[in-house]
Design a protein around this motif. Structure first.
Motif, PDB file in Angstrom:
ATOM      1  N   ILE A   1     -13.093  12.683   1.415  1.00  0.00           N
ATOM      2  CA  ILE A   1     -13.518  12.557   2.659  1.00  0.00           C
ATOM      3  C   ILE A   1     -13.305  14.227   3.371  1.00  0.00           C
ATOM      4  N   HIS A   2     -12.434  14.236   3.293  1.00  0.00           N
ATOM      5  CA  HIS A   2     -11.834  15.148   4.136  1.00  0.00           C
ATOM      6  C   HIS A   2     -11.426  16.685   2.939  1.00  0.00           C
ATOM      7  N   THR A   3     -11.655  16.408   1.370  1.00  0.00           N
ATOM      8  CA  THR A   3     -12.421  18.293   1.077  1.00  0.00           C
ATOM      9  C   THR A   3     -13.205  18.402   0.715  1.00  0.00           C
ATOM     10  N   GLY A   4     -13.921  17.132   0.739  1.00  0.00           N
ATOM     11  CA  GLY A   4     -15.327  17.666   0.921  1.00  0.00           C
ATOM     12  C   GLY A   4     -16.134  17.524  -0.882  1.00  0.00           C
ATOM     13  N   GLU A   5     -14.584  17.551  -2.076  1.00  0.00           N
ATOM     14  CA  GLU A   5     -15.451  17.064  -3.462  1.00  0.00           C
ATOM     15  C   GLU A   5     -16.681  16.644  -3.879  1.00  0.00           C
ATOM     16  N   LYS A   6     -17.242  16.239  -4.527  1.00  0.00           N
ATOM     17  CA  LYS A   6     -17.885  15.975  -5.130  1.00  0.00           C
ATOM     18  C   LYS A   6     -18.661  15.857  -6.807  1.00  0.00           C
ATOM     19  N   PRO A   7     -17.634  15.322  -7.389  1.00  0.00           N
ATOM     20  CA  PRO A   7     -17.579  15.668  -8.850  1.00  0.00           C
ATOM     21  C   PRO A   7     -18.676  15.275  -9.716  1.00  0.00           C
ATOM     22  N   TYR A   8     -19.066  13.998  -9.005  1.00  0.00           N
ATOM     23  CA  TYR A   8     -19.666  13.172 -10.123  1.00  0.00           C
ATOM     24  C   TYR A   8     -21.518  14.172  -9.230  1.00  0.00           C
ATOM     25  N   SER A   9     -22.511  14.830 -10.264  1.00  0.00           N
ATOM     26  CA  SER A   9     -23.579  15.143 -10.407  1.00  0.00           C
ATOM     27  C   SER A   9     -24.914  14.297 -10.932  1.00  0.00           C
ATOM     28  N   CYS A  10     -25.694  14.653 -10.584  1.00  0.00           N
ATOM     29  CA  CYS A  10     -27.200  13.204 -11.192  1.00  0.00           C
ATOM     30  C   CYS A  10     -27.431  13.860 -12.510  1.00  0.00           C
ATOM     31  N   GLU A  11     -27.967  13.786 -13.523  1.00  0.00           N
ATOM     32  CA  GLU A  11     -28.545  14.138 -14.489  1.00  0.00           C
ATOM     33  C   GLU A  11     -29.301  15.328 -14.250  1.00  0.00           C
ATOM     34  N   VAL A  12     -30.215  14.729 -13.791  1.00  0.00           N
ATOM     35  CA  VAL A  12     -32.212  14.949 -13.524  1.00  0.00           C
ATOM     36  C   VAL A  12     -31.664  16.013 -12.408  1.00  0.00           C
TER      37      VAL A  12
ATOM     38  N   LYS B   1       0.439  -1.067  -0.354  1.00  0.00           N
ATOM     39  CA  LYS B   1       0.139  -0.543  -0.060  1.00  0.00           C
ATOM     40  C   LYS B   1       0.864   0.613  -0.326  1.00  0.00           C
ATOM     41  N   PRO B   2       1.220   1.756  -0.952  1.00  0.00           N
ATOM     42  CA  PRO B   2       2.643   2.693  -1.070  1.00  0.00           C
ATOM     43  C   PRO B   2       1.788   4.330  -1.331  1.00  0.00           C
ATOM     44  N   TYR B   3       0.638   4.110  -1.532  1.00  0.00           N
ATOM     45  CA  TYR B   3       0.105   5.661  -1.438  1.00  0.00           C
ATOM     46  C   TYR B   3      -0.837   6.104   0.013  1.00  0.00           C
ATOM     47  N   SER B   4      -0.639   6.777   0.886  1.00  0.00           N
ATOM     48  CA  SER B   4      -1.248   7.563   2.210  1.00  0.00           C
ATOM     49  C   SER B   4      -0.938   8.437   2.064  1.00  0.00           C
ATOM     50  N   CYS B   5      -2.674   8.411   2.650  1.00  0.00           N
ATOM     51  CA  CYS B   5      -3.347  10.110   3.426  1.00  0.00           C
ATOM     52  C   CYS B   5      -2.478  11.077   4.561  1.00  0.00           C
ATOM     53  N   GLU B   6      -1.960  11.988   3.830  1.00  0.00           N
ATOM     54  CA  GLU B   6      -1.131  12.891   4.255  1.00  0.00           C
ATOM     55  C   GLU B   6      -2.324  13.536   5.686  1.00  0.00           C
ATOM     56  N   VAL B   7      -3.608  13.660   5.531  1.00  0.00           N
ATOM     57  CA  VAL B   7      -4.761  14.430   6.596  1.00  0.00           C
ATOM     58  C   VAL B   7      -4.554  13.444   7.498  1.00  0.00           C
ATOM     59  N   CYS B   8      -4.937  11.491   7.425  1.00  0.00           N
ATOM     60  CA  CYS B   8      -5.693  10.918   8.432  1.00  0.00           C
ATOM     61  C   CYS B   8      -4.426   9.314   8.750  1.00  0.00           C
ATOM     62  N   GLY B   9      -3.202   9.647   7.933  1.00  0.00           N
ATOM     63  CA  GLY B   9      -2.427   8.491   7.811  1.00  0.00           C
ATOM     64  C   GLY B   9      -2.497   6.921   6.822  1.00  0.00           C
ATOM     65  N   SER B  10      -4.218   6.917   6.647  1.00  0.00           N
ATOM     66  CA  SER B  10      -4.663   5.268   5.548  1.00  0.00           C
ATOM     67  C   SER B  10      -3.974   5.073   4.443  1.00  0.00           C
TER      68      SER B  10
ATOM     69  N   LYS C   1      -9.952   8.703  -4.483  1.00  0.00           N
ATOM     70  CA  LYS C   1     -11.129   9.104  -3.165  1.00  0.00           C
ATOM     71  C   LYS C   1     -11.325   9.803  -2.569  1.00  0.00           C
ATOM     72  N   HIS C   2     -10.175   8.630  -1.671  1.00  0.00           N
ATOM     73  CA  HIS C   2     -10.517   8.875   0.073  1.00  0.00           C
ATOM     74  C   HIS C   2     -10.137  10.074   0.327  1.00  0.00           C
ATOM     75  N   MET C   3      -9.686  11.258  -0.244  1.00  0.00           N
ATOM     76  CA  MET C   3      -9.288  12.477   0.035  1.00  0.00           C
ATOM     77  C   MET C   3     -10.671  13.592   0.084  1.00  0.00           C
TER      78      MET C   3
ATOM     79  N   PRO D   1     -25.000  16.030  -6.231  1.00  0.00           N
ATOM     80  CA  PRO D   1     -23.791  15.877  -6.479  1.00  0.00           C
ATOM     81  C   PRO D   1     -22.837  14.547  -5.971  1.00  0.00           C
ATOM     82  N   PHE D   2     -21.648  13.153  -6.054  1.00  0.00           N
ATOM     83  CA  PHE D   2     -21.997  12.663  -4.514  1.00  0.00           C
ATOM     84  C   PHE D   2     -20.009  12.365  -5.130  1.00  0.00           C
ATOM     85  N   THR D   3     -19.593  11.988  -3.940  1.00  0.00           N
ATOM     86  CA  THR D   3     -18.068  12.004  -4.245  1.00  0.00           C
ATOM     87  C   THR D   3     -17.943  10.715  -5.220  1.00  0.00           C
ATOM     88  N   LYS D   4     -18.911   9.455  -5.492  1.00  0.00           N
ATOM     89  CA  LYS D   4     -17.847   8.160  -5.678  1.00  0.00           C
ATOM     90  C   LYS D   4     -18.864   8.184  -7.942  1.00  0.00           C
TER      91      LYS D   4
END
Length: 394
Positions: free
Chosen positions: A33-44, A10-19, A29-31, A48-51
């Motif tokens: 959770i910390h940034t609150g970013e939701k790049p995927y939106s329902c067209e209808v 598991k070579p990729y670590s989160c700088e915020v929580c260490g996961s 995708k995990h980040m 917004p969603f994170t994944k």
């Protein structure tokens, strides 16, 4: 050695929580959770969603797509986990036991919710009234009683609901779907609770009892309604005339007296009615159906109450008594008419001369004395009308 091995895995670590994560895109995708970013939106609806997979799953609420099917009964589901949970209803498997009482559950969350019945814990509170709840979704649903929010709408008629479950039940009134079947007699129902209540007609079970008189009931809320007989409580009041009622749906029916609303129509002649039961009774005037017969003479009736009243001509039963003189009557309306002989009440008035009468039929009979049967001329005095009638004889 193990730490180095894990770092390679598991070579990729989160700088915020260490996961740590095996793949870089999983970390990205995990980040969110910390940034609150939701790049995927329902067209209808724009939610917004994170994944992306969450957004795609959400879209099925609009499209109605249910790609996962039960191999046993063919029921379809929008989510794989919902289908897997459903499968447990066929296998009978309940993999989540309560450590306190041993009760088992098919869904883990149901078990966690159940445990709170032992601890008494209600961690979710309403910010408006302070009511506490064991489940977050119950608290959020309760909040809608304050906000008036009804986020779930029927796509067919547009009626809105506070909960998704109520909306789903309502939709069945359009589709006619009845997914719940009785194993004893095969009767089908649109709602699970209706099936559970129906089953009690086979078992005879009435688990809810009145503490005052001991009467038993199949439903808890029926006991609560029944208790108002003892307490005299009438919690539902008409804002127009102030009349109060023990049951809400009786108030709703009463309000139609003021509004003139008649929401139920006859499909044959278009006549409108304030109550659905009145439509069923009215339909018999078209079909000629008379389903209630006198057990003694066989005379048929369209209404059950008319048959019961008729039966008294055979039995001699007079259940309605005058409180003043004790006279008995087969019909309630006859007893009420009789009571006017004591009270002197005369509620029916002649529109021509304003004479008053205790009975409507007496008033109608009197009205004929004012009108000429030949030409329709009206008179305030009977003698004048009789003189006029002679003019037609010559």
């Amino acid at each position: 050695m193990n730490n180095k091995s894990e770092a390679k895995e598991k070579p990729y670590s989160c700088e915020v929580c260490g996961s740590s994560f095996l793949k870089k895109h999983t970390l990205i995708k995990h980040m969110r959770i910390h940034t609150g970013e939701k790049p995927y939106s329902c067209e209808v609806c724009g939610t917004p969603f994170t994944k992306k997979e969450h957004m795609l799953r959400h879209r099925r609420t609009h499209t109605g797509e249910k790609p996962y099917s039960c191999e046993v009964c063919g029921s379809s589901f929008s989510r794989k986990e919902s289908m897997l949970q459903h499968m447990l209803t066929h296998t009978g498997e309940k993999p989540y036991p309560c450590k306190v009482c041993g009760s088992s559950f098919t869904v883990k969350q149901h078990m966690l919710n159940h445990i709170q019945t032992h601890t008494g814990e209600k961690p979710y509170s309403c910010e408006v009234c302070g009511s506490s709840f064991t489940r977050k979704e119950s608290m959020l649903r309760h909040m809608r009683t304050h906000t008036g929010e009804k986020p779930y709408s029927c796509e067919i008629c547009g009626v809105s609901f506070t909960t998704k479950g109520h909306m789903s039940q309502h939709i069945r009134t359009h589709t006619g779907e009845k997914p719940y079947s009785c194993e004893v007699c095969g009767s089908c129902f649109a709602q699970k609770r209706s099936l559970m209540l129906h089953i009690q007609t086979h078992t005879g079970e009435k688990p809810y009892s009145c503490e005052v008189c001991g009467s038993s009931f199949t439903r808890k809320h029926t006991v609560m309604k029944h208790m108002r007989i003892h307490t005299g409580e009438r919690p539902y009041s008409c804002e127009v005339c102030g009349a109060s009622f023990t049951i809400k749906h009786i108030l709703i029916k009463h309000m139609r007296i003021h509004t003139g609303e008649k929401p139920y129509s006859c499909e044959v002649c278009g006549s409108s009615f304030t109550q659905k039961s009145h439509v069923f009774l009215h339909m018999r005037t078209h079909t000629g159906e008379k389903p209630y017969s006198c057990k003694i003479c066989g005379f048929p009736f369209t209404k059950k109450e008319n048959m019961l009243i008729h039966m008294r001509t055979h039995t001699g039963v007079k259940p309605y008594s005058c409180e003043i003189c004790g006279s008995s009557f087969t019909k309630k309306e006859n007893m009420l008419i009789h009571m006017r002989t004591h009270t002197g009440e005369k509620p029916y008035s002649c529109e021509v001369c304003y004479c008053s009468f205790a009975e409507k039929r007496s008033m109608l009979r009197h009205m004929k004395t004012h009108s000429c049967e030949v030409c329709g001329a009206s008179f305030t005095i009977k003698q004048s009308m009789l003189q006029h009638m002679r003019s037609h004889e010559t």
